[in-house]
Design a protein around this motif. Structure first.
Motif, PDB file in Angstrom:
ATOM      1  N   GLY A 301     -19.592  34.882 -19.144  1.00 18.92           N
ATOM      2  CA  GLY A 301     -19.069  35.994 -19.864  1.00 18.92           C
ATOM      3  C   GLY A 301     -19.261  37.274 -19.170  1.00 18.92           C
ATOM      4  O   GLY A 301     -19.200  38.379 -19.548  1.00 18.92           O
ATOM      5  N   GLY A 302     -19.133  37.271 -17.521  1.00 19.72           N
ATOM      6  CA  GLY A 302     -19.302  38.373 -16.799  1.00 19.72           C
ATOM      7  C   GLY A 302     -17.831  38.722 -16.208  1.00 19.72           C
ATOM      8  O   GLY A 302     -16.938  37.917 -16.666  1.00 19.72           O
ATOM      9  N   LEU A 303     -17.883  39.593 -15.274  1.00 21.08           N
ATOM     10  CA  LEU A 303     -16.415  39.894 -14.547  1.00 21.08           C
ATOM     11  C   LEU A 303     -16.013  39.319 -13.567  1.00 21.08           C
ATOM     12  O   LEU A 303     -15.303  39.410 -12.909  1.00 21.08           O
ATOM     13  CB  LEU A 303     -16.432  41.591 -14.632  1.00 21.08           C
ATOM     14  N   GLY A 304     -17.358  38.702 -12.743  1.00 17.53           N
ATOM     15  CA  GLY A 304     -17.196  38.116 -11.592  1.00 17.53           C
ATOM     16  C   GLY A 304     -16.640  38.977 -10.436  1.00 17.53           C
ATOM     17  O   GLY A 304     -16.062  38.853  -9.486  1.00 17.53           O
ATOM     18  N   SER A 312     -17.666  50.318  -5.689  1.00 17.80           N
ATOM     19  CA  SER A 312     -16.526  51.182  -5.877  1.00 17.80           C
ATOM     20  C   SER A 312     -16.648  51.609  -7.298  1.00 17.80           C
ATOM     21  O   SER A 312     -16.574  52.982  -7.454  1.00 17.80           O
ATOM     22  CB  SER A 312     -15.331  50.551  -5.812  1.00 17.80           C
ATOM     23  N   TRP A 313     -16.862  50.919  -8.274  1.00 16.03           N
ATOM     24  CA  TRP A 313     -17.014  51.388  -9.802  1.00 16.03           C
ATOM     25  C   TRP A 313     -17.979  52.254 -10.007  1.00 16.03           C
ATOM     26  O   TRP A 313     -17.940  52.975 -10.711  1.00 16.03           O
ATOM     27  CB  TRP A 313     -16.902  50.171 -10.485  1.00 16.03           C
ATOM     28  N   LEU A 314     -19.455  51.840  -9.320  1.00 15.55           N
ATOM     29  CA  LEU A 314     -20.545  52.593  -9.571  1.00 15.55           C
ATOM     30  C   LEU A 314     -20.489  54.017  -8.895  1.00 15.55           C
ATOM     31  O   LEU A 314     -20.968  55.059  -9.563  1.00 15.55           O
ATOM     32  CB  LEU A 314     -21.738  51.823  -8.973  1.00 15.55           C
ATOM     33  N   ALA A 315     -19.980  54.088  -7.838  1.00 15.72           N
ATOM     34  CA  ALA A 315     -19.494  55.382  -7.091  1.00 15.72           C
ATOM     35  C   ALA A 315     -18.479  56.104  -8.004  1.00 15.72           C
ATOM     36  O   ALA A 315     -18.647  57.249  -8.275  1.00 15.72           O
ATOM     37  CB  ALA A 315     -18.984  55.118  -5.674  1.00 15.72           C
ATOM     38  N   VAL A 316     -17.715  55.666  -8.577  1.00 13.53           N
ATOM     39  CA  VAL A 316     -16.705  56.189  -9.277  1.00 13.53           C
ATOM     40  C   VAL A 316     -17.419  56.923 -10.655  1.00 13.53           C
ATOM     41  O   VAL A 316     -17.214  58.147 -11.055  1.00 13.53           O
ATOM     42  CB  VAL A 316     -15.550  55.404 -10.153  1.00 13.53           C
ATOM     43  N   VAL A 369      -9.278  38.877 -14.970  1.00 10.72           N
ATOM     44  CA  VAL A 369      -9.657  40.275 -14.903  1.00 10.72           C
ATOM     45  C   VAL A 369      -8.547  40.805 -14.479  1.00 10.72           C
ATOM     46  O   VAL A 369      -7.892  40.911 -13.567  1.00 10.72           O
ATOM     47  CB  VAL A 369     -10.737  40.441 -13.795  1.00 10.72           C
ATOM     48  N   ASP A 370      -7.888  41.697 -15.415  1.00  9.18           N
ATOM     49  CA  ASP A 370      -6.344  42.445 -15.171  1.00  9.18           C
ATOM     50  C   ASP A 370      -6.549  43.764 -15.653  1.00  9.18           C
ATOM     51  O   ASP A 370      -7.766  44.481 -15.660  1.00  9.18           O
ATOM     52  CB  ASP A 370      -5.346  41.688 -15.758  1.00  9.18           C
ATOM     53  N   THR A 374      -9.606  47.068 -16.558  1.00  9.99           N
ATOM     54  CA  THR A 374      -9.521  48.203 -15.844  1.00  9.99           C
ATOM     55  C   THR A 374      -9.554  49.602 -16.817  1.00  9.99           C
ATOM     56  O   THR A 374     -10.241  50.513 -16.874  1.00  9.99           O
ATOM     57  CB  THR A 374      -8.399  48.678 -14.928  1.00  9.99           C
ATOM     58  N   PHE A 375      -8.658  49.093 -17.993  1.00 10.80           N
ATOM     59  CA  PHE A 375      -8.657  50.281 -18.794  1.00 10.80           C
ATOM     60  C   PHE A 375     -10.272  50.383 -19.528  1.00 10.80           C
ATOM     61  O   PHE A 375     -10.627  51.389 -19.947  1.00 10.80           O
ATOM     62  CB  PHE A 375      -7.617  49.899 -19.974  1.00 10.80           C
ATOM     63  N   ALA A 376     -10.708  49.263 -20.017  1.00  8.32           N
ATOM     64  CA  ALA A 376     -12.046  49.142 -20.448  1.00  8.32           C
ATOM     65  C   ALA A 376     -13.079  49.904 -19.536  1.00  8.32           C
ATOM     66  O   ALA A 376     -13.757  50.576 -20.408  1.00  8.32           O
ATOM     67  CB  ALA A 376     -12.522  47.793 -20.917  1.00  8.32           C
ATOM     68  N   LEU A 377     -12.984  49.781 -18.626  1.00  8.41           N
ATOM     69  CA  LEU A 377     -13.962  50.330 -17.434  1.00  8.41           C
ATOM     70  C   LEU A 377     -13.577  51.705 -17.613  1.00  8.41           C
ATOM     71  O   LEU A 377     -14.796  52.610 -17.389  1.00  8.41           O
ATOM     72  CB  LEU A 377     -13.900  49.768 -16.166  1.00  8.41           C
ATOM     73  N   LEU A 378     -12.415  52.233 -17.509  1.00  6.57           N
ATOM     74  CA  LEU A 378     -12.209  53.767 -17.657  1.00  6.57           C
ATOM     75  C   LEU A 378     -12.625  54.275 -18.838  1.00  6.57           C
ATOM     76  O   LEU A 378     -13.261  55.514 -18.956  1.00  6.57           O
ATOM     77  CB  LEU A 378     -10.877  53.919 -17.417  1.00  6.57           C
ATOM     78  N   CYS A 379     -12.638  53.506 -19.996  1.00  8.34           N
ATOM     79  CA  CYS A 379     -13.362  54.050 -21.112  1.00  8.34           C
ATOM     80  C   CYS A 379     -14.896  54.189 -21.135  1.00  8.34           C
ATOM     81  O   CYS A 379     -15.390  54.982 -21.714  1.00  8.34           O
ATOM     82  CB  CYS A 379     -12.959  53.034 -22.279  1.00  8.34           C
TER      83      CYS A 379
END
Length: 475
Positions: A301-304, A312-316, A369-370, A374-379
């Protein structure tokens, strides 16, 4: 009929002039700039250990070769810091109400300097624990700095000043890992310069030494340039000029610093602090779950994600939040008021938590993971911008809840104690519930998110109990 009297009565304003919007007081930019510069040393030092802490724990051999246990021991180190801080931060706040802000700040910066040096010289797990506990015990700086910021501002410019705290943590969160990652194990990177046996024995001392130098610089700057903000400890000439009263009139205020703590626990104080504690609990839970979801394999159930992607995402998230707060927080508070900002911010936690199971469902449904993830993470990045505004808003309420400046240190100490205790509980609670939810498939593996959403509902109710406006302490 006397028309002149009639005209005079009819032209009398129905509302007093005081009800009009107050003019914004200019910020004391030099003093606030110095205070923020001192504050920058702390996030740099605390985040500089992140790049190498897991490797350091592995090399100490405490896990017995079990890499899965590394995160457990790393979590213990950080949780003990908050536990130690929770034990003493109120004492430091009360002490600052008696002896002044600067002496307590000097002790905290010196303690942080000593503890980070001890961390770099540690060769056993127990010494790592002691050094972090020492930092927590001696460090009441966060509460004292918020107190000083409150004393340097009023209700018209408080939002503008408190918006600077998140950007400082964002900058520190960027510089700190850069220092830690670049300077750790210097004998491997620059064998000619660091050929001494000392660097083989203490391969992580260099980033700690650089962080310690920042604390030494901070103490030097504070001693020379920072002015005392506690009214009873200011220089008599400066105090009378700023407050418009004689130094003799200030003497009776000294007794306020000895006010029993129980007399401060009024609803106007307890409600903002309770909001801050629950806010800290939910926030640290979110920050513990996010990298856990990122690193958990997709079949669970994770993103792997790989560590580099996680970083990178945490920095963003961190950088965008800091920039947004610095540019827009004060304007939004001026527009809709601090209470509405806080209520809207905490309401964002529900959709923020809902994104976790949604992303898990997307990965299972699409098999990879597509761009949808990415859109969900931007949300999530967008929602956490609003969520993080809650901290600046609640700091304003806590500062304004103090009946006088001479107990402001105690009030901020109470708030920081509550938040530190919540940050001890939060990571363990969230990660344990996550593991149990997945292991027993509770509510489809999403029980942890449901529990946190219920707690967020409680926070939203608590937010409704806050006063409608932030008032100056002299009003």
């Amino acid at each position: 009929m006397d028309t002149s009297n009639s005209h005079e009565i009819e032209t009398t304003p129905l509302l007093p002039a005081k009800s009009s919007k107050k003019l914004k007081t200019p910020l004391p930019k030099l003093q606030i700039g110095i205070l923020i510069s001192l504050h920058l040393a702390e996030p740099i030092a605390s985040t500089s250990i992140f790049p190498y802490i897991n490797q350091l724990i592995r090399e100490l051999g405490i896990t017995g070769g079990d890499d899965a246990a590394v995160g457990y021991y790393a979590g213990i180190i950080e949780s003990l810091f908050f536990a130690a801080q929770a034990l003493t931060v109120l004492k430091w706040g009360r002490l600052s109400d008696r002896i002044g802000r600067k002496p307590v700040l000097a002790i905290g910066l010196s303690g942080a300097c000593i503890s980070i040096l001890c961390f770099g010289l540690s060769t056993a797990f127990w010494s790592l624990v002691i050094s972090r506990c020492l930092c927590g015990l001696l460090n009441g700086n966060v509460g004292v700095m918020k107190t000083m910021m409150g004393e340097l501002t009023d209700s018209t410019n408080m939002a503008q000043a408190f918006a600077l705290f998140p950007i400082v943590w964002s900058i520190g969160g960027f510089i700190g890992p850069l220092i830690g990652g670049t300077l750790a194990r210097p004998q491997d990177r620059w064998p000619v310069l660091f050929a001494n046996a000392f660097w083989e024995k203490f391969p992580y001392f260099l980033p700690c030494a650089v962080a310690a130098c920042l604390f030494v610089l901070a103490v030097f700057i504070m001693s020379i340039f920072l002015e005392e903000t506690l009214p009873t400890k200011r220089r008599p000439k400066s105090t009378s000029a700023m407050l418009g009263i004689s130094s003799d009139e200030l003497l009776p205020q000294q007794s306020v610093a000895y006010t029993p703590l129980r007399t401060l626990l009024t609803p106007s104080v307890v409600i903002p602090i309770a909001n801050y504690a629950l806010l800290a609990l939910l926030d640290i839970s979110f920050r513990a779950l996010l990298p856990l979801l990122f690193s958990t394999p997709t079949h669970l159930g994770g993103l792997g994600f790989h560590p580099a992607t996680i970083g990178s995402w945490l920095a963003v998230f961190g950088i965008t939040s800091g920039i947004f707060q610095a540019l827009f927080f004060a304007r939004i508070v001026d527009w809709i008021g601090p209470k509405r900002v806080f209520c809207v911010s905490v309401s964002c936690y529900v959709p923020l938590m809902a994104m976790f199971p949604i992303m898990s469902w997307i990965v299972r449904a699409r098999g990879e993971v597509d761009h949808a993830i990415t859109f969900a993470l931007l949300c999530i990045a967008g929602m956490q911008l609003a969520w993080n505004m809650a901290f600046g808003a609640i700091f304003m309420f806590i500062t304004a809840s103090a009946p006088t400046n001479n107990v402001l240190g105690a009030i901020n100490g109470l708030g920081q104690t509550s938040a530190s205790a919540a940050r001890v509980i939060g990571p363990t609670l969230a990660t344990s519930l996550f593991a149990v939810s997945k292991e027993h498939n509770l509510l489809g593996g999403n029980a942890v998110f449901v529990v946190l959403i219920v707690l967020a509902g409680g926070l939203r109710w608590l937010a409704s109990q806050l006063p409608d406006e932030v008032q100056d302490r002299d009003e």
